[in-house]
Design an enzyme around this catalytic site. Sequence first.
Site, PDB file in Angstrom:
ATOM      1  N   HIS A   7       1.935 -15.422  -2.009  1.00 24.43           N
ATOM      2  CA  HIS A   7       1.520 -14.020  -2.175  1.00 24.43           C
ATOM      3  C   HIS A   7       1.755 -13.271  -0.864  1.00 24.43           C
ATOM      4  O   HIS A   7       2.317 -12.172  -0.853  1.00 24.43           O
ATOM      5  CB  HIS A   7       0.052 -13.989  -2.573  1.00 24.43           C
ATOM      6  CG  HIS A   7      -0.507 -12.623  -2.819  1.00 24.43           C
ATOM      7  ND1 HIS A   7      -0.115 -11.835  -3.887  1.00 24.43           N
ATOM      8  CD2 HIS A   7      -1.431 -11.895  -2.135  1.00 24.43           C
ATOM      9  CE1 HIS A   7      -0.774 -10.692  -3.854  1.00 24.43           C
ATOM     10  NE2 HIS A   7      -1.571 -10.697  -2.792  1.00 24.43           N
ATOM     11  N   HIS A  33      -9.912 -11.459  -7.875  1.00 24.19           N
ATOM     12  CA  HIS A  33      -9.783 -10.343  -8.815  1.00 24.19           C
ATOM     13  C   HIS A  33     -10.217 -10.775 -10.210  1.00 24.19           C
ATOM     14  O   HIS A  33     -10.115 -11.951 -10.577  1.00 24.19           O
ATOM     15  CB  HIS A  33      -8.335  -9.846  -8.889  1.00 24.19           C
ATOM     16  CG  HIS A  33      -7.851  -9.183  -7.649  1.00 24.19           C
ATOM     17  ND1 HIS A  33      -7.992  -7.834  -7.420  1.00 24.19           N
ATOM     18  CD2 HIS A  33      -7.219  -9.684  -6.553  1.00 24.19           C
ATOM     19  CE1 HIS A  33      -7.451  -7.519  -6.245  1.00 24.19           C
ATOM     20  NE2 HIS A  33      -6.979  -8.635  -5.703  1.00 24.19           N
ATOM     21  N   HIS A  47      -3.994  -8.154   3.076  1.00 20.08           N
ATOM     22  CA  HIS A  47      -3.911  -6.930   2.265  1.00 20.08           C
ATOM     23  C   HIS A  47      -5.190  -6.097   2.392  1.00 20.08           C
ATOM     24  O   HIS A  47      -6.289  -6.644   2.504  1.00 20.08           O
ATOM     25  CB  HIS A  47      -3.627  -7.277   0.808  1.00 20.08           C
ATOM     26  CG  HIS A  47      -2.215  -7.721   0.573  1.00 20.08           C
ATOM     27  ND1 HIS A  47      -1.811  -8.373  -0.562  1.00 20.08           N
ATOM     28  CD2 HIS A  47      -1.096  -7.595   1.351  1.00 20.08           C
ATOM     29  CE1 HIS A  47      -0.513  -8.629  -0.490  1.00 20.08           C
ATOM     30  NE2 HIS A  47      -0.060  -8.180   0.661  1.00 20.08           N
ATOM     31  N   HIS A  79      -6.214 -13.257   3.266  1.00 23.23           N
ATOM     32  CA  HIS A  79      -4.929 -12.677   3.642  1.00 23.23           C
ATOM     33  C   HIS A  79      -5.122 -11.221   4.025  1.00 23.23           C
ATOM     34  O   HIS A  79      -6.215 -10.668   3.886  1.00 23.23           O
ATOM     35  CB  HIS A  79      -3.896 -12.839   2.523  1.00 23.23           C
ATOM     36  CG  HIS A  79      -4.202 -12.088   1.272  1.00 23.23           C
ATOM     37  ND1 HIS A  79      -5.236 -12.436   0.420  1.00 23.23           N
ATOM     38  CD2 HIS A  79      -3.611 -10.996   0.692  1.00 23.23           C
ATOM     39  CE1 HIS A  79      -5.257 -11.617  -0.614  1.00 23.23           C
ATOM     40  NE2 HIS A  79      -4.297 -10.730  -0.464  1.00 23.23           N
ATOM     41  N   ASP A 124      -5.754 -14.456  -3.603  1.00 23.88           N
ATOM     42  CA  ASP A 124      -4.778 -13.963  -4.579  1.00 23.88           C
ATOM     43  C   ASP A 124      -3.679 -14.991  -4.846  1.00 23.88           C
ATOM     44  O   ASP A 124      -2.566 -14.637  -5.235  1.00 23.88           O
ATOM     45  CB  ASP A 124      -4.143 -12.657  -4.091  1.00 23.88           C
ATOM     46  CG  ASP A 124      -5.077 -11.470  -4.215  1.00 23.88           C
ATOM     47  OD1 ASP A 124      -6.224 -11.659  -4.653  1.00 23.88           O
ATOM     48  OD2 ASP A 124      -4.665 -10.354  -3.849  1.00 23.88           O
ATOM     49  N   ASP A 178      -7.105  -4.392   0.476  1.00 27.82           N
ATOM     50  CA  ASP A 178      -8.246  -4.545  -0.432  1.00 27.82           C
ATOM     51  C   ASP A 178      -9.033  -5.822  -0.158  1.00 27.82           C
ATOM     52  O   ASP A 178     -10.027  -6.096  -0.815  1.00 27.82           O
ATOM     53  CB  ASP A 178      -7.797  -4.484  -1.900  1.00 27.82           C
ATOM     54  CG  ASP A 178      -6.826  -5.575  -2.283  1.00 27.82           C
ATOM     55  OD1 ASP A 178      -5.956  -5.929  -1.461  1.00 27.82           O
ATOM     56  OD2 ASP A 178      -6.922  -6.095  -3.419  1.00 27.82           O
ATOM     57  N   HIS A 179      -8.595  -6.581   0.859  1.00 25.42           N
ATOM     58  CA  HIS A 179      -9.309  -7.787   1.275  1.00 25.42           C
ATOM     59  C   HIS A 179      -9.884  -7.667   2.685  1.00 25.42           C
ATOM     60  O   HIS A 179     -10.819  -8.383   3.023  1.00 25.42           O
ATOM     61  CB  HIS A 179      -8.376  -9.008   1.197  1.00 25.42           C
ATOM     62  CG  HIS A 179      -7.946  -9.327  -0.192  1.00 25.42           C
ATOM     63  ND1 HIS A 179      -8.436 -10.394  -0.904  1.00 25.42           N
ATOM     64  CD2 HIS A 179      -7.087  -8.694  -1.028  1.00 25.42           C
ATOM     65  CE1 HIS A 179      -7.893 -10.413  -2.116  1.00 25.42           C
ATOM     66  NE2 HIS A 179      -7.073  -9.388  -2.207  1.00 25.42           N
TER      67      HIS A 179
END
Length: 264
Positions: A119, A176, A65, A63, A138, A67-68
Amino acid sequence: MTTIADNRLEICAITAFTDNYIWLLLDHSNQACAVVDPGDAGPVQAWLAEHPGWALTDVLITHHHSDHVGGVEKLKSAFDLRVHGPANEPIPARDRPLKDGDSIQVLGRTIRVIGVPGHTCGHLAYHLVDEDVLFSGDTLFSAGCGRLFEGTPLQMLTSLERLAVLPEQTRVYCAHEYTLSNLPFALAVDPGNQQIAERLAEVSEIRNRGQCTLPTYISVERAINPFLRVREAKIVEVVQRQAGLAITTAEECFAAMRKWKDNF
């Protein structure tokens, strides 16, 4: 480092930020590798520098975001690789847009693409069919699930239930390290569940050693993850009592449980 069923393929955790995992897939037959959700290029480049001879060929994105996806463009500019990711999300440097039901080949393995909105609206999970491995991003965490930033409770519940019916031996690689923080909530929802209590003790020891608690297994999550058990009468009763609501559907139970977890 975790070796999965095919002894020519390894899956390693590269840590990033505070609690992210960038999953590294290593094909020992030809020293080709792939990464899942490289939010930071630096740790991936450091690994490759320390292991000369390995070629990074593919990036899988669950996805959008940051941090990905934060490291994608830097990796793309440095290596001859393909970037695979959700078709309806803004994925940088994406070469192959994917949707639910697609099938792709990465490192000579067949990967089934599973749409798991909740998410985010376009979130994908990747199922390595022959190895019984799932990269859940996530969406599904060990003993938990992702927050609802874009999707609805019904979307997330449907997504989780799609993953829960995968073969019980499927190894689940989440994005995570949330296991230790999720288990106390799971125990609050189901205080009589001995498997949760035992897993909490085990995970506490693992984290005290500074080690990774993943992968988990679909069989384990069916037993300990409250978000996969919103249709069970005893779970509904606890959530209903805590929320002070009359709960009549699995969707309502999930929504109330997610709200409870958000403030736990």
